[in-house]
Design a protein around this motif. Structure first.
Motif, PDB file in Angstrom:
ATOM      1  N   LYS A 258       0.838  -1.197   0.000  1.00  0.00           N
ATOM      2  CA  LYS A 258       0.000   0.000   0.000  1.00  0.00           C
ATOM      3  C   LYS A 258       0.873   1.248   0.000  1.00  0.00           C
ATOM      4  O   LYS A 258       1.763   1.403   0.837  1.00  0.00           O
ATOM      5  CB  LYS A 258      -0.902   0.003   1.237  1.00  0.00           C
ATOM      6  CG  LYS A 258      -1.885   1.151   1.289  1.00  0.00           C
ATOM      7  CD  LYS A 258      -2.926   1.072   0.189  1.00  0.00           C
ATOM      8  CE  LYS A 258      -3.972   2.181   0.329  1.00  0.00           C
ATOM      9  NZ  LYS A 258      -4.900   2.206  -0.821  1.00  0.00           N
ATOM     10  N   LEU A 259       0.628   2.148  -0.959  1.00  0.00           N
ATOM     11  CA  LEU A 259       1.344   3.415  -1.034  1.00  0.00           C
ATOM     12  C   LEU A 259       0.356   4.568  -0.916  1.00  0.00           C
ATOM     13  O   LEU A 259      -0.809   4.450  -1.294  1.00  0.00           O
ATOM     14  CB  LEU A 259       2.084   3.542  -2.377  1.00  0.00           C
ATOM     15  CG  LEU A 259       3.176   2.532  -2.713  1.00  0.00           C
ATOM     16  CD1 LEU A 259       3.810   2.895  -4.059  1.00  0.00           C
ATOM     17  CD2 LEU A 259       4.243   2.466  -1.632  1.00  0.00           C
ATOM     18  N   PRO A 260       0.828   5.735  -0.438  1.00  0.00           N
ATOM     19  CA  PRO A 260      -0.028   6.925  -0.480  1.00  0.00           C
ATOM     20  C   PRO A 260      -0.307   7.295  -1.944  1.00  0.00           C
ATOM     21  O   PRO A 260       0.441   6.904  -2.846  1.00  0.00           O
ATOM     22  CB  PRO A 260       0.817   8.007   0.207  1.00  0.00           C
ATOM     23  CG  PRO A 260       1.881   7.259   0.949  1.00  0.00           C
ATOM     24  CD  PRO A 260       2.133   6.005   0.192  1.00  0.00           C
ATOM     25  N   ALA A 261      -1.357   8.064  -2.185  1.00  0.00           N
ATOM     26  CA  ALA A 261      -1.679   8.493  -3.550  1.00  0.00           C
ATOM     27  C   ALA A 261      -0.551   9.376  -4.097  1.00  0.00           C
ATOM     28  O   ALA A 261       0.003  10.208  -3.373  1.00  0.00           O
ATOM     29  CB  ALA A 261      -2.991   9.260  -3.553  1.00  0.00           C
ATOM     30  N   PHE A 262      -0.213   9.197  -5.366  1.00  0.00           N
ATOM     31  CA  PHE A 262       0.919   9.930  -5.935  1.00  0.00           C
ATOM     32  C   PHE A 262       0.769  10.254  -7.419  1.00  0.00           C
ATOM     33  O   PHE A 262       1.567  11.005  -7.972  1.00  0.00           O
ATOM     34  CB  PHE A 262       2.210   9.107  -5.770  1.00  0.00           C
ATOM     35  CG  PHE A 262       2.186   7.818  -6.539  1.00  0.00           C
ATOM     36  CD1 PHE A 262       2.622   7.768  -7.852  1.00  0.00           C
ATOM     37  CD2 PHE A 262       1.683   6.661  -5.961  1.00  0.00           C
ATOM     38  CE1 PHE A 262       2.565   6.576  -8.565  1.00  0.00           C
ATOM     39  CE2 PHE A 262       1.621   5.476  -6.670  1.00  0.00           C
ATOM     40  CZ  PHE A 262       2.064   5.428  -7.975  1.00  0.00           C
ATOM     41  N   ASP A 263      -0.227   9.689  -8.112  1.00  0.00           N
ATOM     42  CA  ASP A 263      -0.258   9.825  -9.569  1.00  0.00           C
ATOM     43  C   ASP A 263      -1.346  10.804 -10.012  1.00  0.00           C
ATOM     44  O   ASP A 263      -1.740  11.690  -9.253  1.00  0.00           O
ATOM     45  CB  ASP A 263      -0.404   8.448 -10.231  1.00  0.00           C
ATOM     46  CG  ASP A 263      -1.645   7.690  -9.753  1.00  0.00           C
ATOM     47  OD1 ASP A 263      -2.582   8.342  -9.254  1.00  0.00           O
ATOM     48  OD2 ASP A 263      -1.662   6.449  -9.876  1.00  0.00           O
ATOM     49  N   PHE A 264      -1.840  10.659 -11.241  1.00  0.00           N
ATOM     50  CA  PHE A 264      -2.809  11.620 -11.762  1.00  0.00           C
ATOM     51  C   PHE A 264      -4.166  11.561 -11.056  1.00  0.00           C
ATOM     52  O   PHE A 264      -5.029  12.407 -11.301  1.00  0.00           O
ATOM     53  CB  PHE A 264      -2.991  11.417 -13.270  1.00  0.00           C
ATOM     54  CG  PHE A 264      -1.851  11.972 -14.090  1.00  0.00           C
ATOM     55  CD1 PHE A 264      -1.611  13.337 -14.143  1.00  0.00           C
ATOM     56  CD2 PHE A 264      -1.022  11.123 -14.820  1.00  0.00           C
ATOM     57  CE1 PHE A 264      -0.570  13.849 -14.897  1.00  0.00           C
ATOM     58  CE2 PHE A 264       0.020  11.629 -15.581  1.00  0.00           C
ATOM     59  CZ  PHE A 264       0.251  13.004 -15.618  1.00  0.00           C
ATOM     60  N   ARG A 265      -4.359  10.589 -10.186  1.00  0.00           N
ATOM     61  CA  ARG A 265      -5.584  10.567  -9.395  1.00  0.00           C
ATOM     62  C   ARG A 265      -5.566  11.650  -8.324  1.00  0.00           C
ATOM     63  O   ARG A 265      -6.612  11.963  -7.731  1.00  0.00           O
ATOM     64  CB  ARG A 265      -5.781   9.188  -8.765  1.00  0.00           C
ATOM     65  CG  ARG A 265      -6.125   8.097  -9.757  1.00  0.00           C
ATOM     66  CD  ARG A 265      -6.143   6.720  -9.117  1.00  0.00           C
ATOM     67  NE  ARG A 265      -4.799   6.267  -8.762  1.00  0.00           N
ATOM     68  CZ  ARG A 265      -4.514   5.061  -8.267  1.00  0.00           C
ATOM     69  NH1 ARG A 265      -5.501   4.199  -8.072  1.00  0.00           N
ATOM     70  NH2 ARG A 265      -3.275   4.725  -7.968  1.00  0.00           N
TER      71      ARG A 265
END
Length: 544
Positions: free
Chosen positions: A328-335
């Motif tokens: 699980k990673l924190p949100a980081f992309d185009f979302r």
């Protein structure tokens, strides 16, 4: 002529009268006030962004550099410095480009071309020069896979498209299609929307350069900004410094939290001003393998209507596939709302041949600011998407072939292997009392330091055992990058590190190595001297 006569002359009196003119006095006062205002604004901004401790260190470093520049004007000091720099340059040259009388040097073309058999022998000799055992996974980063099948496949793709140049899409339509497909596939991995646009570049540095140039042009066209600024943490990749240097932009470095190693969000907020065109954060950063607060930075970018670049060059396909691999990673992309650009190196964890990266934008309209277009050139209408004109279609083909061969299942499998190895190494480091890990590493990089010993000495001892770790500074440290080869060798790394630390505890190691000497020197001399030494290193690379 006596001085009194000169001062009493009509010309002198006219000059004095002019200088005493009330209007001129008002102008001088206004100029002085503007100067003082700008100086105080600069000091205030610097103090607010950097805080008292860092401001003090920076002022101290600036004064030391100023004193050093003045000292260099003294002939004896200048001569001494040139002598010492000459010695350092010679030492670097001997190490980087050692001369071997038994190994021929080719500095002019051979009169008669080599036969294929001769060329095969020469290629083999060059490949067998003494080097770090990267094939055994003993290099931190640099080489991301050692799959012979994949290498052979890339070589076949390269051979098939060795003459291809995407500058001429009508001549090489296959390469054009491959590049477009790679851009689409990578954009999908980072959840780009239907209006997103991307371009393939030669590597992470060019991707970052292009994003900075794009946001500079956007800021000028849309917001009328003529003195563009970038706000980024000190841990952001040096390519942002290069972009600022190349494109006449100002890069404001904000400090990081000393515990989390993430960008200090309060400093980020204070650094944003009317000239800011771009925020930048890492997912993950190179020094510590830590992910900045991308969601928080996205909110700031959206609030101030500025660009936000997420540097995933090192995170690459590991951050893209981590969730599917069970991490699980924190949100980081185009979302993440506010993200306008993402860079991803396909030649890292995409396992493509060296020389490929993707720069993605949230809209095709923003991507157009990256293009160079010349409509009235006598040679015809000219346009190119990035810095290069001609580009190696063979590398595009190699990247496309690698991605198509590995596929989603293959990348998920490797993400489990690589991230799992990083976690294992991190736990082993944390189990050694005299060592500690920086921040919370997310995917493939773990950085560490020692509470008791010089970390560079530890690195040098590991080098004696064949390991090539990456040295860090400000603060000191080294990092281990998990790749397919180094993940395979992670158990050996742990064993060697445990044995080295046991030797330190037993007092068996007392000498300082070359890395400790180099970084110790770097911490005590002005950065301009370190830059001179770095320049000597680059010079040495070009010695035949």
């Amino acid at each position: 002529m006596p001085v009194s006569s000169v001062l009493a002359s009509p010309a002198s009196q006219m000059i004095q009268a002019y200088l005493n003119n009330p209007r001129l006095s008002n102008i001088k006062n206004i100029v002085f006030i503007i100067f003082v205002y700008k100086l105080l604004s600069f000091l205030n901004t610097t103090f607010l962004v950097h805080g008292p401790n860092r401001t003090y260190r920076e002022v101290k470093a600036y004064l030391a550099a100023l004193a050093f520049r003045c000292a260099k004007m003294v002939p004896s000091v200048r001569n001494k410095l040139e002598t010492e720099l000459g010695k350092a340059a010679k030492d670097i040259e001997d190490k980087v480009a050692p001369q071997d009388d038994n190994f021929p040097r080719y500095i002019t073309l051979p009169k008669h071309g080599f036969s294929e058999e001769m060329m095969n022998k020469e290629l083999a000799r060059y490949s067998e020069l003494p080097h770090t055992r990267w094939e055994e996974g003993r290099v931190s980063g640099a080489v991301y896979h050692h799959n012979k099948v994949l290498s052979d496949l890339s070589a076949r793709a390269y051979r098939t498209f060795s003459s291809a140049n995407p500058l001429h899409p009508e001549v090489f339509p296959g390469v054009r299609k491959m590049e477009a497909e790679v851009c689409a596939m990578v954009s999908a991995l980072f959840h780009a929307g239907p209006d997103a646009g991307a371009v393939m570049t030669s590597g992470g540095t060019e991707s970052i350069l292009m994003s900075c140039k794009t946001h500079r042009e956007w800021g000028k066209a849309v917001k009328g900004i003529t003195k563009p600024e970038i706000v980024a943490p000190v841990t952001i990749h040096a390519a942002f410094d290069k972009a600022a240097d190349y494109f006449g932009m100002k890069l404001i470095h904000v400090p990081i939290d000393p515990v989390t190693m993430q960008a200090d969000m309060n400093a980020v907020k204070k650094a944003i001003n009317k000239n800011t065109v771009l925020l930048a954060g890492s997912a993950i950063n190179y020094p510590h393998g830590v992910m900045d607060d991308i969601v928080g930075m996205g909110k700031l970018a959206k609030k101030h209507n500025i660009g936000f670049h997420v540097d995933c060059c090192l995170g690459s396909f590991m951050v893209a596939f981590a969730e599917k691999a069970g991490y699980k990673l924190p949100a980081f992309d185009f979302r993440v709302p506010g993200v306008t650009a993402i860079s991803c190196d396909t030649h890292k964890y995409g396992f493509a041949p060296k020389g490929s990266s993707i720069i993605m934008y949230h809209s095709k309209a923003l991507r157009r600011f990256q293009y160079f277009k010349k409509g009235d050139w006598p040679g015809g209408i000219y346009a190119s998407p990035s810095i290069a004109g001609s580009r190696p279609g063979a590398l595009i083909a190699g990247c496309w072939a690698s991605m198509m061969h590995i596929g989603e299942e293959g990348y998920i499998k490797e993400a489990k292997h690589i991230i799992g190895a990083q976690i294992k190494v991190r736990k082993a480091i944390e189990a050694i009392p005299s060592l500690y890990v920086y921040g919370s590493p997310m995917t493939s990089v773990v950085a560490f330091n020692s509470k008791k010993y010089n970390i560079y000495d530890i690195s040098d001892e590991m080098s004696k055992r064949g390991w090539h770790l990456s040295a860090l500074q400000n603060p000191p440290g080294v990092h281990f990058t998990s790749t397919i080869p180094s993940a395979d060798a992670s158990d050996e790394f742990i064993t060697d590190l445990q044995e080295v630390m046991a030797d330190f505890e037993a007092g068996k190691i007392t000498e300082s190595g070359s890395t400790a000497g180099m970084y110790g020197m770097a911490a005590t001399v002005p950065s301009s001297v370190v830059a001179e030494v770095a320049g000597a290193f680059i010079d040495a690379l070009y010695k035949p």
